[in-house]
Design an enzyme around this catalytic site. Structure first.
Site, PDB file in Angstrom:
ATOM      1  N   ILE A 112      37.531  40.901  41.866  1.00  0.00           N
ATOM      2  CA  ILE A 112      37.915  42.172  42.497  1.00  0.00           C
ATOM      3  C   ILE A 112      38.632  43.106  41.542  1.00  0.00           C
ATOM      4  CG2 ILE A 112      37.995  41.398  44.903  1.00  0.00           C
ATOM      5  CD1 ILE A 112      40.995  40.970  44.571  1.00  0.00           C
ATOM      6  N   GLY A 113      38.982  42.636  40.380  1.00  0.00           N
ATOM      7  CA  GLY A 113      39.689  43.528  39.466  1.00  0.00           C
ATOM      8  C   GLY A 113      39.789  42.917  38.088  1.00  0.00           C
ATOM      9  N   ALA A 116      44.003  44.145  31.354  1.00  0.00           N
ATOM     10  CA  ALA A 116      43.793  44.018  29.919  1.00  0.00           C
ATOM     11  C   ALA A 116      43.688  42.544  29.501  1.00  0.00           C
ATOM     12  CB  ALA A 116      44.941  44.694  29.194  1.00  0.00           C
ATOM     13  N   ASP A 249      56.422  50.109  35.069  1.00  0.00           N
ATOM     14  CA  ASP A 249      54.987  50.418  34.949  1.00  0.00           C
ATOM     15  C   ASP A 249      54.460  51.009  36.260  1.00  0.00           C
ATOM     16  OD1 ASP A 249      52.638  50.636  33.561  1.00  0.00           O
ATOM     17  OD2 ASP A 249      52.048  48.538  33.794  1.00  0.00           O
TER      18      ASP A 249
HETATM   19  N1  LIG Z   1      46.932  41.112  45.257  1.00  0.00           N
HETATM   20  C1  LIG Z   1      45.869  41.865  44.980  1.00  0.00           C
HETATM   21  N2  LIG Z   1      45.038  42.263  45.965  1.00  0.00           N
HETATM   22  C2  LIG Z   1      43.949  43.025  45.690  1.00  0.00           C
HETATM   23  N3  LIG Z   1      43.609  43.444  44.453  1.00  0.00           N
HETATM   24  C3  LIG Z   1      44.393  43.089  43.423  1.00  0.00           C
HETATM   25  C4  LIG Z   1      45.562  42.278  43.631  1.00  0.00           C
HETATM   26  N4  LIG Z   1      46.157  42.081  42.423  1.00  0.00           N
HETATM   27  C5  LIG Z   1      45.400  42.740  41.526  1.00  0.00           C
HETATM   28  N5  LIG Z   1      44.342  43.344  42.103  1.00  0.00           N
HETATM   29  C6  LIG Z   1      43.301  44.150  41.445  1.00  0.00           C
HETATM   30  O1  LIG Z   1      43.117  43.692  40.111  1.00  0.00           O
HETATM   31  C7  LIG Z   1      43.438  44.722  39.169  1.00  0.00           C
HETATM   32  C8  LIG Z   1      44.093  44.133  37.921  1.00  0.00           C
HETATM   33  O2  LIG Z   1      45.303  43.483  38.283  1.00  0.00           O
HETATM   34  P1  LIG Z   1      46.632  43.622  37.423  1.00  0.00           P
HETATM   35  O3  LIG Z   1      46.981  45.083  37.249  1.00  0.00           O
HETATM   36  O4  LIG Z   1      47.673  42.747  38.018  1.00  0.00           O
HETATM   37  O5  LIG Z   1      46.157  43.053  36.035  1.00  0.00           O
HETATM   38  P2  LIG Z   1      46.848  43.296  34.636  1.00  0.00           P
HETATM   39  O6  LIG Z   1      46.261  42.343  33.649  1.00  0.00           O
HETATM   40  O7  LIG Z   1      48.329  43.281  34.828  1.00  0.00           O
HETATM   41  O8  LIG Z   1      46.368  44.760  34.356  1.00  0.00           O
HETATM   42  P3  LIG Z   1      46.942  45.789  33.301  1.00  0.00           P
HETATM   43  O9  LIG Z   1      45.836  45.997  32.325  1.00  0.00           O
HETATM   44  O10 LIG Z   1      47.227  47.028  34.151  1.00  0.00           O
HETATM   45  O11 LIG Z   1      48.175  45.190  32.701  1.00  0.00           O
HETATM   46  C9  LIG Z   1      44.336  45.670  39.926  1.00  0.00           C
HETATM   47  O12 LIG Z   1      44.293  46.965  39.394  1.00  0.00           O
HETATM   48  C10 LIG Z   1      43.774  45.585  41.345  1.00  0.00           C
HETATM   49  O13 LIG Z   1      42.676  46.437  41.511  1.00  0.00           O
END
Ligand SMILES: Nc1ncnc2c1ncn2[C@@H]1O[C@H](COP(=O)(O)OP(=O)(O)OP(=O)(O)O)[C@@H](O)[C@H]1O
Length: 502
Positions: A112-113, A116, A249
């Site tokens: 779903i996401g 980096a 952030d």
């Molecule tokens: N609890 C959740 N429920 C639904 N979608 C989620 C959830 N946690 C994360 N996501 C999805 O996954 C994506 C990436 O998650 P997250 O921002 O935690 O990753 P990251 O590695 O910290 O990203 P970044 O590159 O911003 O540091 C989010 O932008 C969101 O769309």
């Protein structure tokens, strides 16, 4: 032309605009929005050069954190080796994702996401605790240790780097668990697993998606909807600041929402539907702040670590000054600005120009985009995007801001009653945070002897070294402003692989 006269359809086809269209193109706000959307899902790829999660392992191998709340997550203390060794039994289900092969208690259903350094999946608990879907962020250990080309030795062999990376993850979990315990405005922390290759962070699944995508869909929000979103963010930030934690952030990509029925569809055109007080609008109900990867507990109310997402970072961060909780207020200001007009206040492809603009607080309420936006909203933004942190709104100032406390829909004869922010804060919130706060203070008192002294220079250098290996590719001198390495961001990769489209 007033922005209200503009056809929403004019704003839909973002991809017909070249992603490389620049913000400055004719100072045109349409192109700014499109360029922002196409070019600039702000990556929080950051280089936190000075302060990694502080903490040490004690003699038993338990992790002791400044503020001492790790015991709260892993009541018997997190025995790091035990966690690693335990991750040897894997369920014998067929799996579609490599991340599944080392995951014990959950089945990954769909991706779903992507961040980096991580992939996020929808998943279910397969241990018999019900079939409620959860979100699992799988962080590949290797990707956070260090990039191969940046060092001349094998990163996997470097125990110090491994431990500091693990501490960074544990810091994220600790803060996530702590803040989300008693507030609906955070994604709830559920569980943590560690395998040989991955860290798995399990949290509540938030099904609406990111506020960022809603800005893409609706182009900009009405003042009521913007207020609905930003009030919830402010309450979340109040909760964190009250516990002495700075998020660092805050951006539309880190705001998720629970959906409500959306009646704004008209073929391909999406427009905001009627706003309902206490419910929401535009399909957005409850808003939740997430991503605590850069959050930090700052006992003395100030920190010095340059980190965050450039476009949303406060000026004092670039000036290498000590900064405080107020950096989150700047982030809130950037988000509010973006919600109201569809593009961020500071956006430049050239990073030094961007830093210059942020440092001077050089933004504008451009016509025609801002013509119909109230002076109350602009006034709130002016107080949030104040370069001098001493003069900038703090979270209580913002929660008391007159614009934030008045809803346009209340002027309509069909208005319904609603709880004021004061009501919300005076109700369950303050009582719960009060309890948390005193629990935290007791814990802090107990742990005080284990906290490394902040002015201990050897510790400080160790921390700088440690952070250097964690995220991004900082190679500068101590206290130099950080740089973003976009080549490493998932956004860049997705665009390069032509997977980045709207
Ligand atoms: N609890 C959740 N429920 C639904 N979608 C989620 C959830 N946690 C994360 N996501 C999805 O996954 C994506 C990436 O998650 P997250 O921002 O935690 O990753 P990251 O590695 O910290 O990203 P970044 O590159 O911003 O540091 C989010 O932008 C969101 O769309």
């Amino acid at each position: 032309m007033s922005r209200n006269q503009k056809s929403v359809a004019d704003n839909i086809d973002f991809c017909s605009q070249t992603p490389d269209a620049t913000y400055s193109e004719a100072g045109n706000s349409d192109s700014m929005h499109n360029s922002f959307i196409c070019d600039c899902r702000m990556s929080s790829l950051s280089v936190d050069i000075n302060t990694p999660p502080s903490g040490t392992e004690n003699d038993e191998g338990n992790f002791m954190q400044e503020g001492g709340y790790f015991d709260d997550i892993f009541p018997t203390g997190l025995e790091l080796d035990e966690v690693s060794d335990a991750a040897t039994y894997y369920p014998s289900i067929n799996y579609r994702f490599p991340e599944q092969s080392e995951l014990r208690n959950y089945e990954l259903l769909s991706k779903i996401g992507e961040g980096a350094f991580s992939k996020v999946f929808k998943a279910v608990d397969i241990t018999g605790n019900g079939q409620v879907p959860v979100a699992i962020k799988a962080i590949k250990k290797k990707s956070v240790y260090i990039r191969d080309e940046e060092i001349d030795h094998d990163p996997e062999g470097d125990e110090e780097i491994k431990n500091s990376s693990r501490k960074q993850i544990i810091n994220e979990i600790a803060i996530h668990r702590m803040v989300s315990k008693n507030s609906p405005h955070f994604t709830k922390f559920i569980d943590f697993e560690e395998s040989a290759t991955y860290f798995y962070l399990v949290s509540e699944l938030v099904t609406g998606g990111e506020i960022f995508d809603k800005i893409v869909q609706l182009t900009y929000f009405s003042e009521d909807l913007a207020r609905h979103v930003i009030t919830q963010v402010a309450i979340a930030v109040k909760h964190m600041h009250y516990m002495g934690i700075v998020h660092r952030d805050i951006k539309p990509e880190n705001l998720l929402f629970e959906p409500i029925p959306f009646h704004g569809r008209n073929g391909n055109i999406q427009k905001e539907d009627t706003f309902k007080l206490g419910v929401g609008g535009g399909g957005i109900g409850l808003v939740k702040l997430m991503d605590f990867g850069l959050s930090k507990r700052i006992s003395s109310n100030t920190a010095k670590t340059p980190c965050g997402t450039m476009e949303y970072s406060a000026p004092e961060i670039f000036k290498s000054e000590e900064y405080s909780m107020k950096v989150d207020m700047w982030g809130i200001g950037c988000v509010l600005f973006t919600l109201l007009c569809g593009y961020p206040p500071f956006y430049e492809k050239n990073q030094s120009k961007l830093v210059r603009k942020i440092s001077k607080g050089d933004y504008e309420f451009l016509a025609p985009w801002w013509d119909d936006i109230s002076s109350g909203a602009k006034n709130a933004i002016i107080h949030l995007l104040e370069v001098d942190p001493k003069k900038r709104y703090d979270i209580d100032d913002f929660l008391n801001d007159p614009w934030l406390n008045s809803y346009d829909c209340l002027n309509s004869p069909n208005s319904n009653t609603y709880a004021t922010i004061e009501d919300i804060l005076n109700g369950s919130f303050d009582e719960r945070t009060e309890n948390l706060h005193s629990a935290l203070s007791c814990e802090l008192q107990k742990q005080v002897n284990t906290i490394p002294h902040e002015n201990d220079s050897s510790e400080f250098i160790y921390m700088v070294e440690e952070d250097r290996h964690l995220r991004g590719s900082w190679t500068g001198e101590l206290m130099m402003p950080f740089t973003l390495d976009l080549k490493r961001s998932s956004v860049y990769r997705r665009r390069k692989d032509k997977l980045f489209f709207w």
